[in-house]
Structures are given as structure tokens and as C-alpha cells.
Design a protein around this motif. Sequence first.
Motif, short mmCIF file in Angstrom:
data_model
loop_
_atom_site.label_atom_id
_atom_site.label_comp_id
_atom_site.label_asym_id
_atom_site.label_seq_id
_atom_site.Cartn_x
_atom_site.Cartn_y
_atom_site.Cartn_z
N GLN A 762 -46.07 -38.78 53.14
CA GLN A 762 -45.19 -37.79 53.75
C GLN A 762 -43.76 -38.35 53.70
OE1 GLN A 762 -46.70 -37.03 57.66
NE2 GLN A 762 -48.00 -35.34 56.98
N LEU A 763 -42.80 -37.48 53.39
CA LEU A 763 -41.42 -37.93 53.17
C LEU A 763 -40.46 -37.06 53.96
CD1 LEU A 763 -39.74 -38.98 49.90
CD2 LEU A 763 -38.80 -37.00 51.07
N GLN A 764 -39.48 -37.72 54.57
CA GLN A 764 -38.40 -37.01 55.25
C GLN A 764 -37.07 -37.58 54.75
OE1 GLN A 764 -37.89 -37.69 59.43
NE2 GLN A 764 -36.99 -35.67 59.78
N LEU A 765 -36.19 -36.68 54.29
CA LEU A 765 -34.89 -37.05 53.73
C LEU A 765 -33.80 -36.62 54.70
CD1 LEU A 765 -33.80 -38.28 51.07
CD2 LEU A 765 -33.49 -35.96 50.24
N LEU A 766 -33.12 -37.60 55.32
CA LEU A 766 -32.06 -37.29 56.28
C LEU A 766 -30.75 -37.00 55.55
CD1 LEU A 766 -32.75 -39.87 59.12
CD2 LEU A 766 -33.73 -37.61 58.75
N SER A 767 -29.77 -36.54 56.30
CA SER A 767 -28.49 -36.13 55.70
C SER A 767 -27.71 -37.35 55.23
CB SER A 767 -27.66 -35.35 56.71
OG SER A 767 -28.33 -34.18 57.09
N PRO A 768 -26.97 -37.21 54.10
CA PRO A 768 -26.18 -38.34 53.60
C PRO A 768 -24.89 -38.51 54.40
CG PRO A 768 -25.87 -36.42 52.20
CD PRO A 768 -26.90 -36.04 53.22
N SER A 769 -24.27 -39.68 54.24
CA SER A 769 -23.04 -39.97 54.96
C SER A 769 -21.84 -39.24 54.37
CB SER A 769 -22.76 -41.48 54.93
OG SER A 769 -22.63 -41.94 53.59
N SER A 770 -21.93 -38.83 53.09
CA SER A 770 -20.83 -38.13 52.45
C SER A 770 -21.35 -37.50 51.18
CB SER A 770 -19.67 -39.10 52.13
OG SER A 770 -18.66 -38.47 51.39
N SER A 771 -20.51 -36.72 50.51
CA SER A 771 -20.87 -36.16 49.21
C SER A 771 -19.97 -36.68 48.10
CB SER A 771 -20.78 -34.63 49.25
OG SER A 771 -19.44 -34.22 49.44
N ILE A 772 -19.09 -37.63 48.42
CA ILE A 772 -18.17 -38.19 47.43
C ILE A 772 -18.44 -39.68 47.30
CG2 ILE A 772 -15.75 -38.62 46.85
CD1 ILE A 772 -15.00 -36.14 48.41
N VAL A 773 -18.73 -40.13 46.06
CA VAL A 773 -18.93 -41.56 45.80
C VAL A 773 -17.61 -42.10 45.27
CG1 VAL A 773 -20.43 -43.27 44.72
CG2 VAL A 773 -21.28 -40.95 45.10
N PRO A 774 -16.92 -42.96 46.05
CA PRO A 774 -15.58 -43.42 45.63
C PRO A 774 -15.63 -44.27 44.37
CG PRO A 774 -15.99 -43.86 47.96
CD PRO A 774 -17.29 -43.47 47.36
N ALA A 775 -14.53 -44.19 43.59
CA ALA A 775 -14.44 -44.94 42.34
C ALA A 775 -14.21 -46.43 42.60
CB ALA A 775 -13.30 -44.38 41.48
N PHE A 776 -14.38 -47.24 41.55
CA PHE A 776 -14.11 -48.69 41.56
C PHE A 776 -14.92 -49.42 42.64
CE2 PHE A 776 -10.07 -46.93 39.83
CZ PHE A 776 -10.14 -47.51 38.58
N ASN A 777 -16.11 -48.88 43.02
CA ASN A 777 -16.98 -49.53 44.02
C ASN A 777 -16.25 -49.77 45.34
OD1 ASN A 777 -19.29 -49.73 42.33
ND2 ASN A 777 -18.43 -51.53 41.33
N THR A 778 -15.32 -48.88 45.70
CA THR A 778 -14.56 -49.06 46.93
C THR A 778 -15.30 -48.51 48.15
OG1 THR A 778 -13.38 -46.99 46.44
CG2 THR A 778 -12.34 -49.06 45.77
N GLY A 779 -16.44 -47.92 47.98
CA GLY A 779 -17.22 -47.40 49.09
C GLY A 779 -18.56 -46.93 48.59
N THR A 780 -19.45 -46.62 49.51
CA THR A 780 -20.79 -46.16 49.15
C THR A 780 -21.18 -44.96 49.99
OG1 THR A 780 -21.84 -47.66 50.75
CG2 THR A 780 -21.55 -48.48 48.49
N ILE A 781 -22.14 -44.21 49.46
CA ILE A 781 -22.82 -43.17 50.24
C ILE A 781 -24.16 -43.74 50.69
CG2 ILE A 781 -24.04 -40.97 50.04
CD1 ILE A 781 -21.89 -39.92 48.31
N THR A 782 -24.48 -43.56 51.96
CA THR A 782 -25.77 -44.01 52.47
C THR A 782 -26.59 -42.80 52.91
OG1 THR A 782 -24.86 -44.32 54.69
CG2 THR A 782 -24.85 -46.21 53.23
N GLN A 783 -27.89 -42.89 52.72
CA GLN A 783 -28.80 -41.83 53.13
C GLN A 783 -30.15 -42.46 53.45
OE1 GLN A 783 -29.00 -38.64 50.32
NE2 GLN A 783 -30.11 -37.26 51.66
N VAL A 784 -30.82 -41.95 54.45
CA VAL A 784 -32.06 -42.55 54.94
C VAL A 784 -33.24 -41.68 54.51
CG1 VAL A 784 -33.39 -43.18 56.99
CG2 VAL A 784 -30.94 -43.66 56.88
N ILE A 785 -34.28 -42.35 53.95
CA ILE A 785 -35.55 -41.71 53.62
C ILE A 785 -36.64 -42.37 54.47
CG2 ILE A 785 -37.16 -41.11 51.78
CD1 ILE A 785 -34.99 -41.79 49.77
N LYS A 786 -37.47 -41.55 55.11
CA LYS A 786 -38.60 -42.09 55.88
C LYS A 786 -39.90 -41.65 55.21
CE LYS A 786 -37.11 -40.35 59.79
NZ LYS A 786 -37.06 -40.04 61.22
N VAL A 787 -40.78 -42.62 54.95
CA VAL A 787 -42.01 -42.36 54.23
C VAL A 787 -43.19 -42.81 55.07
CG1 VAL A 787 -43.32 -42.80 52.12
CG2 VAL A 787 -40.83 -42.67 52.02
#
Length: 825
Positions: A762-787
Motif C-alpha cells: 500500500q502506498l501513500q504519496l504526500l504533497s511535494p515541497s514545491s513544483s520548481i527544481v532550482p538550477a545549478f543544484n541550489t535547492g531541492t524538492i522533497t516529497q514523502v512516500i509511505k509504503v
Amino acid sequence: MPAPIRLRELIRTIRTARTQAEEREMIQKECAAIRSSFREEDNTYRCRNVAKLLYMHMLGYPAHFGQLECLKLIASQKFTDKRIGYLGAMLLLDERQDVHLLMTNCIKNDLNHSTQYVQGLALCTLGCMGSSEMCRDLAGEVEKLLKTSNSYLRKKAALCAVHVIRKVPELMEMFLPATKNLLNEKNHGVLHTSVVLLTEMCERSPDMLAHFRKNEKLVPQLVRILKNLIMSGYSPEHDVSGISDPFLQVRILRLLRILGRNDDDSSEAMNDILAQVATNTETSKNVGNAILYETVLTIMDIKSESGLRVLAINILGRFLLNNDKNIRYVALTSLLKTVQTDHNAVQRHRSTIVDCLKDLDVSIKRRAMELSFALVNGNNIRGMMKELLYFLDSCEPEFKADCASGIFLAAEKYAPSKRWHIDTIMRVLTTAGSYVRDDAVPNLIQLITNSVEMHAYTVQRLYKAILGDYSQQPLVQVAAWCIGEYGDLLISGQCEEEEPIQVTEDEVLDILESVLISNMSTSVTRGYALTAIMKLSTRFTCTVNRIKKVVSIYGSSIDVELQQRAVEYNALFKKYDHMRSALLERMPVMEKVTTNGPTEIVQTNGETEPAPLETKPPPSGPQPTSQANDLLDLLGGNDITPVIPTVPTSKPASAGGELLDLLGDINLTGAPTAAPAPASAPQISQPPFLLDGLSSQPLFNDITTGIPSITAYSKNGLKIEFTFERSNTNPSVTVITIQASNSTELDMTDFVFQAAVPKTFQLQLLSPSSSIVPAFNTGTITQVIKVLNPQKQQLRMRIKLTYNHKGSAMQDLAEVNNFPPQSWQ
């Protein structure tokens, strides 16, 4: 047998050939004579024949039959023979041919020869074409020569050691003791090759890099050498355009960049010398510019002081004023890499960068355009858009698509007012409408719909924009939609923002009919125009009969799409006339679809303000689960368990088919797909670990960590990493946190991550922290999956990624099978 002709005579003869055929005939004749001489074992002229053979090889003719003769020359005791033999070996042999192994013993003997020039020949040959087997056998001799006091041999041995390390990296430690005293050498040739050797070792081995940082104290030695080069007076032996040995300076700066990267102590030790190089280097010649460019790269790559970074960016700003196109291009490329981290410093050179948009060189123009968009913010949006719109109007066709996309994104992000936003997009559509992305039309329609107070102004502007000109099809489509939607406002002349125009109903219909019959109109544009005419039947009062005639005419159109529309609209006039006004009433305000979590980011003159979205309470009845089950159907198996949605949705159950179609069919269990459950079946109980909605509470209070992370996806600059956590109270639950990073030079927008697992999970996909992945590795998007994995089976997952990058919609599928055992056992 007569003596063969000399090499000089052969060259003179070949150059007299008037045709290619005549040259081939000369070559074939001479090759035949050389072969005869080789068969007769003529030692007297072997050296001369091999030299001629190498010349013919350089002209592109086959010379492989001289390989063994090269080995015989190498084995000779005469230096002149050895020289030609080794040259032939480097040109005619490589490690793919077993013949080269026969040289190993000769090279070993020559490395121990009493004459330094013979040793130098052997080192050059080994460093040029030595295979991994030869390098293993001869590394000991190279290491001995690296410790000798002879500068001529040390510089050649250092370069040979570089080749050995590239072929056999495990031999690197053998050369470590010999590197200790290399930088104390006075000879610049030895210093240069030593820096090359140290750079190769640091790049290939993190352990070596740490060793040179901490134990060898390499940075202070390099700083001392570089300082001596800067402060030394004129030296004719090393001077190039008034600069002392620029080649050695560049090599040292590159090695300092490697040593200072992600290391505070090393970076601090080299800050002063980098500032000295940046301020004392002469910029009037290209030699000085090369050193300054390497200095800038080093400053930007290490953990340098803020003032030093500003100095580096100012150097790049001076490069932009240089007459040399290559220097300007290098400066723009470097500024584009640093604009994310030093935005304010780059902003100071905005006017110079904008001037580069007028450059005749297309490469400089493209880099200047990309950098200009990176500099746009809420404070300079008006001025920058004015320049970019001027550039869009005058640039070559290959730039228009990217420029239009960049203006759309910047205007959406930093628009100071809705009127300015609408005017800007209309200007783009007027200038480069045929080059815009497919989503430009619906996005502008949505913007206009949501700007209620601007309806009269917009429809009037669009009406005037398309009078007599239908070449820009996206503009005509938006204009047709707005005229159909707000035609009554156009007729009434209610525009307050500018002087209203007097238009009659017939004039409006004339425009739309001319769009329908225009040869420039596409099928899609005609569809917009016909629908607009139909809408006007409820907004106009005097021209309803004319509208009926137009619609009935297109009921027999050869365009199937137009024909279908016209037939349906005719039915509205006849059979369903009582419903027509309700069906064609004005569109309500459109809600913008967001995929970046529970809040929507609202831009106000460049400042971001989080605005909470209105969330409706979940309905009390059972939730439809067929959407989640469709996702699980594609994985096979009979034990269908629903995915519990994070936020309740009101979409119909059939919407899940879209995700099923996109992800394709993977059957991990081999079992057939189960039939859908009947409507009266009881709802499957939700496991206690899954949440009914977003919650601010921590997922677990008793987390077990220490599970190694994995890279689930790495392609086109996008990297997805999974980190894992387990619950002590419920070992069947795994919490997966995804981190999406972007190493390209432009942001990835509208990023959506989706996942599917086999039906035993069983899988649950929570909401992501953003919809924009910044260039040059200056930031990340995080999202939680529970299995939930009650049967402790090996975890498998199919993921789907969608995002927009460089104006294009990207989509990719991947399967993740390398989950660590600790995450599911």
C-alpha cells in the motif's frame, strides 16, 4: 640493389604530382621498393625506409607493414635508428595490436640506458602508447627516473607517470613518495609536469586529495610558487607577452581550484594570492586574460570570501567590453553559471549584458539572452522586458521561441500589474505569435478570464490587434475567444483604460467571418472563430439570423472538426434553443491548477507571499477508489488494495485511466489483472499509518534510521534520491523521502512525481515541497512516500516524472529495483 632515394627527394617527387592518381602511383612504386628492401633485411637503409614510410602514413596511405621494422630499429644501438624506431612505434602501433608488447623489454633496457636522450625516447613512447600491461611492467623504472636529479628526465618521467596512472589507477600510490620534492625544483618544465601529475592524482582519488591537503600541505607550496611567478622580474626564458610563464600559472590555478573545492582551510590559504593574481595581471594581451579567466573559475569554485567573488565577477564584466568575441562569450557563460549564487554582483553589469543582445555573433546573443532572463526580478521587470521585447522583435527566427517562452515565464512570475501582464503577452503574440509554445493561448485566456476588471480593455486591444492581419495565429485565437466571450463589452464601449472605439455588431461578425475564410487560418483557429460567432448569438441582439446562416453553412464543411461544431450549434438553435443562453453564458473565473502542495505562491512585484488555498472538508460518504486501483491494476495481481489519497478529490472514478495509460503495463507478479469490484462491495479499511489529509504532526515519533540512500533516477541533469526511515512500532511501514535536484543551468518547472507499487503493498504519496527544481543544484524538492509492506516482500516501484525545461514539456518513466534490503526486510 641501388640505394633508395632519400626522404627529401621523395617529398619533392610527390609534390610534383599533378593528380591524385599520379600521386598514388608514385606511392605504390615507392612502397614496393621499401617492401623489397625489408625482405632483404637491408640494415643499411632501414632507417631511411621507415622514415619515408612514416611520411606516407602521414599522407593517409597504409604503412602497417613497417611495424616490425620499427621494433628492429628500436633494438639497434645507434641513436638515430632508435629515434626513428620510437617515432614509428608511436605512429604505427597502439595497444589494440599485440605487436606492441614486443617492445616492453627494449623500452625497459632503454629506461636504464646511460644516455639521457635514449631514456627520454623510451619515456615519451611509453607515455604516448603504453598499454596497461606495459605500464604495470615498467612503472618501477618510471618511478626511479622521477626521483633522479636530472631535470630533463624528471619532466618526461612525470608526464609518463600521468599516463601510467590513467591506465592503471591502482599504481598511483607507487608515485606518492616521488612527488614530495617535485615542487622544490627550480626548472619550470619539471614544475609544470609535476603540477599536471598532482592534478591527475587529486582528480582520480579522493584519498590522495585529502592526503595532499592535510599531510603534504600542498596549498602553501603552490601559493609560494605562484607568488614568485607574479613578483619575479623579466625572464626572457619564460616571458610570454610580458607575463612570466603563463602556462605554469594556469596549471597551478587549476590545481588550487581542485584543492580548495569544499574545503575551508585550503580556500582561506589561497584567498590572498588569488586576489594578487586578479589585481596584478596585465589585461591588454590575451595571455593575461587567460590567467584572469582561470583565476575567476578558481574563485567561484572554492569557498572564497564575498569580496573576492565580487572582484571575480567584475573581471568578467570587463571581459564583456573586450573586442574579442571569444572572451565575451566566455564571460557570458561564466556569469550564467554564477548568477544563481551571486545575483546582486552580476546585476551591476546588467546594462553591459543587455548590450550583448545586439551583438552580431549568434552564440554571444544566445548566452546574453539566457543571462538576461536570469537577471530579471521584481525591481527591474519593466526595463528588462522592454529590452527583451525589442530583442524579440529584431532577433533571428531561431531565437524567437526561446525568447517568447522566457518572457512568458518572467511576466507570470514578476508582473507588477495584470494590465502590464496582459499587454506584455499580447505584445509577444503580436511580434512572434507563430513561435510561442502551445500552452501560451490557454494561459493567456485564463489570465484574461481571471482579470475581471480588464475584460473591456483586453477585448478592445485584441480587436484592434487583428484588424486585417491574421498572420499570428495564436493572437487570432485569443482574440476570437475574447470577442466571443466579451463581445457585448466591445459593442457597448465601456473601456475606461483607453479611449473606447465605436464598433457595430456587423463589423465584429465581419472580422470573425474573415478569419473563417482566411487562407492563413488553421483548423484550430477556425474552430475558435466559429465558437465565438456562436457565443455572440446570446450577446448580440440584431444579428442572430446572420449567425444562424453562418453556422448552417459550415454544417457541410469538408473540415470534420468544423462540421461537427456547426451541426451541434445548429441543433442548439433548433432543438435545444431553450438551453442555448445557459450553455453559452460567460465563463466563470478559472481556478489555476497547482501541483506544489497546500499553498499557492502569489507574486506581488517580485515578492512572494504564500496564500493558503481553500480546502473543502472531506465528504462523509465513501471515497471513490477506482482511480487508485487503476494505478495498481497495471502492476498485476488479484489482491487489489487501494492507494489512500492524501487529499480527498472530487474527480470521477474514471480519471484513473489517464495514469494507467501513461505508466504502461508492468506485471511484477505475473498474475492477471483483477476485475473491478462491484459497487456494493464494502470499502477496504484504511491501515492506521496512512493519513486522511495533510498534517503538521511528525510522521513517526520512533524513527529508525541508518538505511543507506539510493539514486533512483539520474538523467538530463535531473537527479532523484531516495532516503529511508522505518518505524519501531510498525516494522511493516517504510517512509521514503525523495529529493529532486537539478544540475542544469535553467530551472525545471511544473515538476510532478508519481509512483506505483505492486498490489501486495500500500502506498501513500504526500504533497511535494514545491513544483520548481532550482538550477545549478541550489535547492531541492522533497516529497514523502509511505509504503506498507505487511508480507516483507522485495520492494519495486515504477515512477513517472513530468516537468517543463527550457520551454519544453518533458516526461519520463523509470523502474526502481535497487532498494536496500533494510528498507523492506
